[in-house]
Design an enzyme around this catalytic site. Structure first.
Site, PDB file in Angstrom:
ATOM      1  N   ARG A   7     -33.540 114.363  26.722  1.00 63.71           N
ATOM      2  CA  ARG A   7     -32.762 113.593  25.758  1.00 63.71           C
ATOM      3  C   ARG A   7     -31.382 113.301  26.345  1.00 63.71           C
ATOM      4  O   ARG A   7     -30.820 114.106  27.103  1.00 63.71           O
ATOM      5  CB  ARG A   7     -32.592 114.349  24.436  1.00 63.71           C
ATOM      6  CG  ARG A   7     -33.872 114.603  23.673  1.00 63.71           C
ATOM      7  CD  ARG A   7     -34.527 113.341  23.168  1.00 63.71           C
ATOM      8  NE  ARG A   7     -35.705 113.656  22.363  1.00 63.71           N
ATOM      9  CZ  ARG A   7     -36.924 113.827  22.854  1.00 63.71           C
ATOM     10  NH1 ARG A   7     -37.124 113.723  24.160  1.00 63.71           N
ATOM     11  NH2 ARG A   7     -37.933 114.107  22.056  1.00 63.71           N
ATOM     12  N   GLY A  51     -32.306 106.192  22.888  1.00 67.54           N
ATOM     13  CA  GLY A  51     -33.701 105.965  22.560  1.00 67.54           C
ATOM     14  C   GLY A  51     -34.038 104.500  22.704  1.00 67.54           C
ATOM     15  O   GLY A  51     -33.307 103.738  23.332  1.00 67.54           O
ATOM     16  N   VAL A  80     -22.741 111.006  14.118  1.00 71.73           N
ATOM     17  CA  VAL A  80     -22.614 111.609  15.448  1.00 71.73           C
ATOM     18  C   VAL A  80     -22.269 110.565  16.504  1.00 71.73           C
ATOM     19  O   VAL A  80     -21.980 110.907  17.656  1.00 71.73           O
ATOM     20  CB  VAL A  80     -23.918 112.362  15.810  1.00 71.73           C
ATOM     21  CG1 VAL A  80     -25.028 111.390  16.191  1.00 71.73           C
ATOM     22  CG2 VAL A  80     -23.686 113.391  16.910  1.00 71.73           C
ATOM     23  N   GLY A  81     -22.229 109.294  16.123  1.00 76.20           N
ATOM     24  CA  GLY A  81     -21.800 108.241  17.041  1.00 76.20           C
ATOM     25  C   GLY A  81     -20.366 108.380  17.499  1.00 76.20           C
ATOM     26  O   GLY A  81     -19.924 107.660  18.402  1.00 76.20           O
ATOM     27  N   LEU A  82     -19.626 109.316  16.905  1.00 77.62           N
ATOM     28  CA  LEU A  82     -18.241 109.505  17.337  1.00 77.62           C
ATOM     29  C   LEU A  82     -18.151 110.221  18.682  1.00 77.62           C
ATOM     30  O   LEU A  82     -17.083 110.240  19.308  1.00 77.62           O
ATOM     31  CB  LEU A  82     -17.444 110.263  16.282  1.00 77.62           C
ATOM     32  CG  LEU A  82     -17.269 111.794  16.385  1.00 77.62           C
ATOM     33  CD1 LEU A  82     -16.153 112.246  15.461  1.00 77.62           C
ATOM     34  CD2 LEU A  82     -18.540 112.544  16.092  1.00 77.62           C
ATOM     35  N   GLU A 113     -31.473 101.403  40.557  1.00 76.79           N
ATOM     36  CA  GLU A 113     -31.540 102.855  40.359  1.00 76.79           C
ATOM     37  C   GLU A 113     -31.228 103.613  41.645  1.00 76.79           C
ATOM     38  O   GLU A 113     -30.545 104.649  41.612  1.00 76.79           O
ATOM     39  CB  GLU A 113     -32.922 103.232  39.811  1.00 76.79           C
ATOM     40  CG  GLU A 113     -33.110 102.777  38.373  1.00 76.79           C
ATOM     41  CD  GLU A 113     -34.554 102.527  37.993  1.00 76.79           C
ATOM     42  OE1 GLU A 113     -35.455 103.109  38.646  1.00 76.79           O
ATOM     43  OE2 GLU A 113     -34.794 101.748  37.054  1.00 76.79           O
ATOM     44  N   TYR A 147     -43.382 103.383  39.406  1.00 79.25           N
ATOM     45  CA  TYR A 147     -43.470 101.973  39.019  1.00 79.25           C
ATOM     46  C   TYR A 147     -44.873 101.388  39.201  1.00 79.25           C
ATOM     47  O   TYR A 147     -45.364 100.674  38.314  1.00 79.25           O
ATOM     48  CB  TYR A 147     -42.427 101.147  39.771  1.00 79.25           C
ATOM     49  CG  TYR A 147     -41.075 101.167  39.109  1.00 79.25           C
ATOM     50  CD1 TYR A 147     -40.758 100.253  38.110  1.00 79.25           C
ATOM     51  CD2 TYR A 147     -40.124 102.113  39.456  1.00 79.25           C
ATOM     52  CE1 TYR A 147     -39.520 100.273  37.485  1.00 79.25           C
ATOM     53  CE2 TYR A 147     -38.885 102.146  38.839  1.00 79.25           C
ATOM     54  CZ  TYR A 147     -38.589 101.226  37.854  1.00 79.25           C
ATOM     55  OH  TYR A 147     -37.364 101.259  37.227  1.00 79.25           O
TER      56      TYR A 147
END
EC number: 1.14.12.17
Length: 403
Positions: free
Chosen positions: A206, A397, A276-278, A137, A95
């Site tokens: 990712r 993303g 692919v959002g499924l 976090e 940070y």
């Protein structure tokens, strides 16, 4: 605690930072990566090339400045950011690095307009924001590590199965290399995959939704091959498709994410996905269909049957469970695709056509897919009178959803 003077300066300079936001953030990334090239292993370099990360961060900085009097109004956004940071393994010591180069970039781009008072105010504001995120976090890291099968940081997994789901989507079943259990997750959450990308000479990370229900032994992710459009092909996604095979190892973060259903609720849910959002929806669906069963409507859009992942299993589920209604839209059906068998409606997903089936009392609505798709569905639901608090979405993303 920020003083009122600090808040006033930040708010007053917000429009100036918005005007020069892209240049400031571009300068920030250049400075930071030159001084700390190791951070390229954390940031998505494809989004850097496309300018998406710069746009998203510039917008986030402006939103923070605009809402500095009432930071609680940004709590949902900060929660999403904290989950993303936890999935990337962001550390507290990173940070100050970000803060140093962000402030230097503001000074460099704005020149003499960035007075000492302005830089001091933004330094205090950034420090306050960093403290909030680090606290969130830390809590996420500890909560994950304390659960049975949980861990902090990266854990090595082995690919046990690689299964094509369509012409462009492949599922990977992953089990821990140490043979231990894996922590359960909320249906809809994601894991991060860290893998070396030879084309970049870097590690890249990712996020992929967990596309099955928790079982304590393994995770499933379902990955779309990227490419064929104006943007560069997906470095990690295509590497997984083309070069990662059964028996190979990858590193995974524990599951994170605030996009998930309440597993204890009994109210209806409407799942709306594109392409692919499924993947997170399948996890939600499987859990929601368990006892106690709840009413579920699954709305999915795809080009055609060739790219429609898990279609046979979804059709079978719709036949098996009386509490599930399935609606499929194909906008480019193949000659062999039969309406009523392979899909229900031609064209893009249009919730207006199924209005009676999705307007359910106390229902929550979950959207996942390409950003233009989500904008369209979000607006369509709002036009049907659905309250904003009932609409949930997932963006992987940079979050460019709210332009």
């Amino acid at each position: 605690m920020l003083t009122q003077k600090t808040k006033d300066i930040v708010k007053a300079t917000a429009p100036v930072l918005a005007e020069h936001g892209y240049d400031i953030i571009k300068c920030f990334y250049q400075r930071m990566f030159e001084a700390h090239p190791e951070l390229k292993n954390v940031f998505n370099m494809a989004h850097q090339e496309q300018g998406q990360q710069q746009q998203a961060l510039a917008r986030a900085v402006y939103a923070y400045a605009e809402n500095i009097e009432d930071p609680n109004s940004l709590m949902a956004v900060l929660k999403n950011i904290a989950n993303k940071h936890a999935s990337l393994g962001v550390k507290p010591e990173q940070y100050p690095i970000v803060g140093e180069h962000l402030l230097a970039a503001i000074k460099e781009v704005l020149g003499n307009a960035a007075t000492d008072d302005i830089i001091s105010a933004w330094a205090q504001a950034y420090g306050n924001l960093a403290d909030v995120l680090m606290g969130m976090e830390s809590e996420l890291y500890e909560r994950s590590a304390e659960q049975p099968g949980g861990w902090k940081g990266w854990r090595t997994f082995v690919i046990r199965e690689k299964r094509p789901e369509s012409d462009v989507i492949t599922s990977f079943i992953l089990e821990p290399a140490d043979g231990g259990p894996v922590v359960n997750f909320e249906p809809g959450q994601y894991t991060s995959v860290a893998i070396d990308v030879p084309a970049l000479g870097l590690q890249q990370i990712r996020q992929y939704s967990l596309s099955d229900m928790p079982n304590g032994r393994s995770y499933r992710i379902s990955v779309k091959r990227e490419g064929g459009g104006p943007q560069p092909p997906g470095y990690v996604s295509n590497l997984l498709h083309d070069h990662v095979n059964v028996g190979d190892q990858v590193k995974l973060a524990a599951p994170y994410g605030s996009f998930h259903i309440d597993v204890d609720a009994k109210t209806p849910i409407v799942l709306i996905s594109g392409g692919v959002g499924l993947t997170p929806m399948v996890s939600m669906l499987k859990v929601a269909l368990q006892a106690p069963p709840r009413q579920v409507v699954f709305v999915h859009g795809a080009r055609n049957s060739a790219v429609h992942a898990m279609r046979d299993r979804l059709r079978e589920a719709a036949k098996t469970y009386e509490n599930l209604d399935l609606f499929v839209f194909y906008d480019q059906p193949l000659p062999e695709d039969v309406q009523g068998r392979d899909y229900d409606y031609p064209g893009l997903v249009d919730v207006k056509q199924i209005e009676k089936s999705i307007l359910l009392p106390d229902a929550d609505y979950y959207i996942c897919g390409p950003i233009p798709f989500m904008r369209m569905q979000h607006d369509a639901l709002k036009n049907l009178g659905i309250h904003e608090a009932r609409i949930h979405y997932e963006v992987f993303g940079p979050d460019l959803f709210a332009e």
